[in-house]
Design an enzyme around this catalytic site. Structure first.
Site, mmCIF file in Angstrom:
data_model
loop_
_atom_site.group_PDB
_atom_site.id
_atom_site.type_symbol
_atom_site.label_atom_id
_atom_site.label_comp_id
_atom_site.label_asym_id
_atom_site.label_seq_id
_atom_site.Cartn_x
_atom_site.Cartn_y
_atom_site.Cartn_z
ATOM 1 C CE LYS A 175 -12.111 6.418 7.594
ATOM 2 N NZ LYS A 175 -12.919 7.465 6.958
ATOM 3 C CG ASN B 42 -20.009 0.438 -6.402
ATOM 4 O OD1 ASN B 42 -19.271 1.421 -6.332
ATOM 5 N ND2 ASN B 42 -19.668 -0.725 -5.869
ATOM 6 N NE ARG B 43 -14.483 -1.216 -9.901
ATOM 7 C CZ ARG B 43 -13.250 -0.922 -9.556
ATOM 8 N NH1 ARG B 43 -12.374 -0.558 -10.473
ATOM 9 N NH2 ARG B 43 -12.872 -0.966 -8.291
ATOM 10 C CB THR B 44 -18.098 -4.358 -7.370
ATOM 11 O OG1 THR B 44 -16.843 -3.905 -7.880
ATOM 12 C CG2 THR B 44 -18.052 -5.843 -7.164
ATOM 13 C CG LEU B 45 -23.996 -3.949 -10.213
ATOM 14 C CD1 LEU B 45 -24.978 -4.455 -11.255
ATOM 15 C CD2 LEU B 45 -24.394 -2.547 -9.755
ATOM 16 C CB THR C 219 -7.579 7.227 7.655
ATOM 17 O OG1 THR C 219 -8.077 7.517 6.356
ATOM 18 C CG2 THR C 219 -6.069 7.033 7.584
ATOM 19 C CB SER D 276 -5.281 14.221 10.165
ATOM 20 O OG SER D 276 -6.390 13.847 9.382
ATOM 21 N N GLY E 130 -16.352 1.570 1.213
ATOM 22 C CA GLY E 130 -16.229 1.996 2.604
ATOM 23 C C GLY E 130 -16.397 3.497 2.758
ATOM 24 N N GLY F 157 -14.714 17.856 -0.680
ATOM 25 C CA GLY F 157 -14.845 17.281 0.654
ATOM 26 C C GLY F 157 -13.898 17.826 1.714
HETATM 27 P P1 ATR Z 1 -13.392 0.191 -0.600
HETATM 28 O O1 ATR Z 1 -14.583 0.059 -1.462
HETATM 29 O O2 ATR Z 1 -12.329 -0.806 -0.929
HETATM 30 O O3 ATR Z 1 -13.700 0.293 0.864
HETATM 31 P P2 ATR Z 1 -13.290 2.957 -0.967
HETATM 32 O O4 ATR Z 1 -12.177 3.893 -1.249
HETATM 33 O O5 ATR Z 1 -14.069 3.201 0.226
HETATM 34 O O6 ATR Z 1 -12.671 1.520 -0.977
HETATM 35 O O7 ATR Z 1 -14.280 2.913 -2.205
HETATM 36 C C1 ATR Z 1 -13.821 2.968 -3.452
HETATM 37 C C2 ATR Z 1 -15.024 3.215 -4.334
HETATM 38 O O8 ATR Z 1 -14.557 3.702 -5.568
HETATM 39 C C3 ATR Z 1 -15.821 1.959 -4.609
HETATM 40 O O9 ATR Z 1 -17.167 2.293 -4.829
HETATM 41 C C4 ATR Z 1 -15.160 1.476 -5.892
HETATM 42 O O10 ATR Z 1 -15.986 0.643 -6.673
HETATM 43 P P3 ATR Z 1 -16.033 -0.941 -6.400
HETATM 44 O O11 ATR Z 1 -16.945 -1.123 -5.226
HETATM 45 O O12 ATR Z 1 -16.574 -1.499 -7.649
HETATM 46 O O13 ATR Z 1 -14.622 -1.353 -6.102
HETATM 47 C C5 ATR Z 1 -14.944 2.792 -6.596
HETATM 48 N N1 ATR Z 1 -13.894 2.727 -7.600
HETATM 49 C C6 ATR Z 1 -12.569 2.791 -7.411
HETATM 50 N N2 ATR Z 1 -11.901 2.745 -8.578
HETATM 51 C C7 ATR Z 1 -12.862 2.628 -9.558
HETATM 52 C C8 ATR Z 1 -12.834 2.552 -10.989
HETATM 53 N N3 ATR Z 1 -11.689 2.579 -11.652
HETATM 54 N N4 ATR Z 1 -14.012 2.476 -11.635
HETATM 55 C C9 ATR Z 1 -15.184 2.485 -10.975
HETATM 56 N N5 ATR Z 1 -15.282 2.553 -9.618
HETATM 57 C C10 ATR Z 1 -14.139 2.627 -8.922
#
Ligand code: ATR
Length: 269
Positions: free
Chosen positions: A67, A149-152, A63, A17, A129, A235
């Site tokens: 945010k 997404n990993r975390t549903l 950033t 930036s 985020g 991006g």
């Molecule tokens: P945050 O979710 O903490 O705001 P982000 O950088 O905006 O951070 O998002 C990270 C994304 O990458 C999320 O979708 C995260 O999945 P989770 O919501 O399950 O945390 C995903 N992510 C990061 N590392 C990952 C991994 N090793 N396997 C799968 N998804 C991953």
């Protein structure tokens, strides 16, 4: 008049930036500078804004990881920032005004590449985020959306907060089966550290694979589609377009620039 602007986040050691905003000062002929403030959250974040006000800063980019947290420090929020639930630009005067230019950055990046997502079948990987501005734009295009997404439960609450009612939510087992989309978009941070990305060979992409990450050469996600007959877009231009809109918010002038030239100057091509 000298225009002080800057960046708040943590960590900031890889940011482009300052380079981009300094280019905009040069291209517009305005006299100004861009400083980085590596700051933790809570009281430190609040104190940083007090200091910036005291030193007559015109604004800052915000950033990761602030945010969302900065929203609570704003005196007002423009509607896009409020809808997305994240602020990446603050205009500073005797008050603090929060904006979001990430969505415009993403939209301009797609338009610049000639992609039109209206009504298209889209797969979005990641729902943290970083994906919120992407979701805002996808919603405006009325796409048929699948989110992995990993975390549903986290993804569920993000989709709910953005009123994205008709999206289909899946875990990573989804990419082990055959599927086909017009656009596959990566909004995750997977591969940033180790360069590895899950196997995407069963997920076909008709028009373009789009990453919000960027690096010299193909990102780990785009490498999955290196042999596919579809567009590949990282991006970097999103970063430049969000920066240009931020510059306009602070100075009133939208700068002239070439994404390709800036990318070349930074050694990304
Ligand atoms: P945050 O979710 O903490 O705001 P982000 O950088 O905006 O951070 O998002 C990270 C994304 O990458 C999320 O979708 C995260 O999945 P989770 O919501 O399950 O945390 C995903 N992510 C990061 N590392 C990952 C991994 N090793 N396997 C799968 N998804 C991953």
């Amino acid at each position: 008049m000298f225009i002080n602007i800057g960046l708040i986040g943590q960590p900031l050691n890889h940011t482009f930036s300052p380079f981009i905003q300094t280019r905009f000062f040069k291209n517009t002929g305005l006299n100004g500078g861009y400083c980085c403030f590596e700051t933790s959250g809570g009281e430190a974040l609040k104190e940083t804004f007090d200091t910036l006000k005291r030193y007559s800063f015109k604004g800052v980019n915000v950033t990761v990881p602030h945010k969302q947290e900065v929203m609570g420090l704003m005196d007002s929020l423009e509607p896009t920032a409020e809808d997305i639930g994240a602020v990446n630009v603050v205009r500073i005067s005797d008050k603090l005004e929060g904006f979001n230019t990430d969505a415009e950055g993403f939209q301009r990046m797609l338009a610049d590449a000639g992609y039109s997502l209206s009504g298209k079948k889209v797969l979005l990987l990641g729902c943290g985020g970083a994906s919120m501005a992407v979701l805002y734009v996808l919603k405006s295009f009325g796409v048929k959306l699948t989110v992995v997404n990993r975390t549903l439960d986290k993804a569920e609450s993000v989709l709910k907060s953005m009123s994205f009612d008709n999206a289909v939510l899946q875990d990573y087992n989804f990419i082990k089966a055959e599927s086909e989309f017009d656009y596959v978009i990566n909004g995750t941070s997977i591969g940033l550290e180790d360069g590895l990305f899950p196997d995407m060979s069963r997920v076909s992409c008709r028009e373009a694979a789009v990453d919000i990450q960027y690096k010299k050469g193909l990102t780990p996600f785009l490498k999955c589609y290196s042999d596919a007959d579809c567009g590949k877009l990282d991006g970097f231009s999103m970063l430049v377009y969000q920066a240009a809109k931020a510059f306009e918010i602070w100075t009133g002038i939208y700068p002239e620039f070439s994404v390709k030239k800036i990318s070349g100057e930074l050694g990304l091509i």
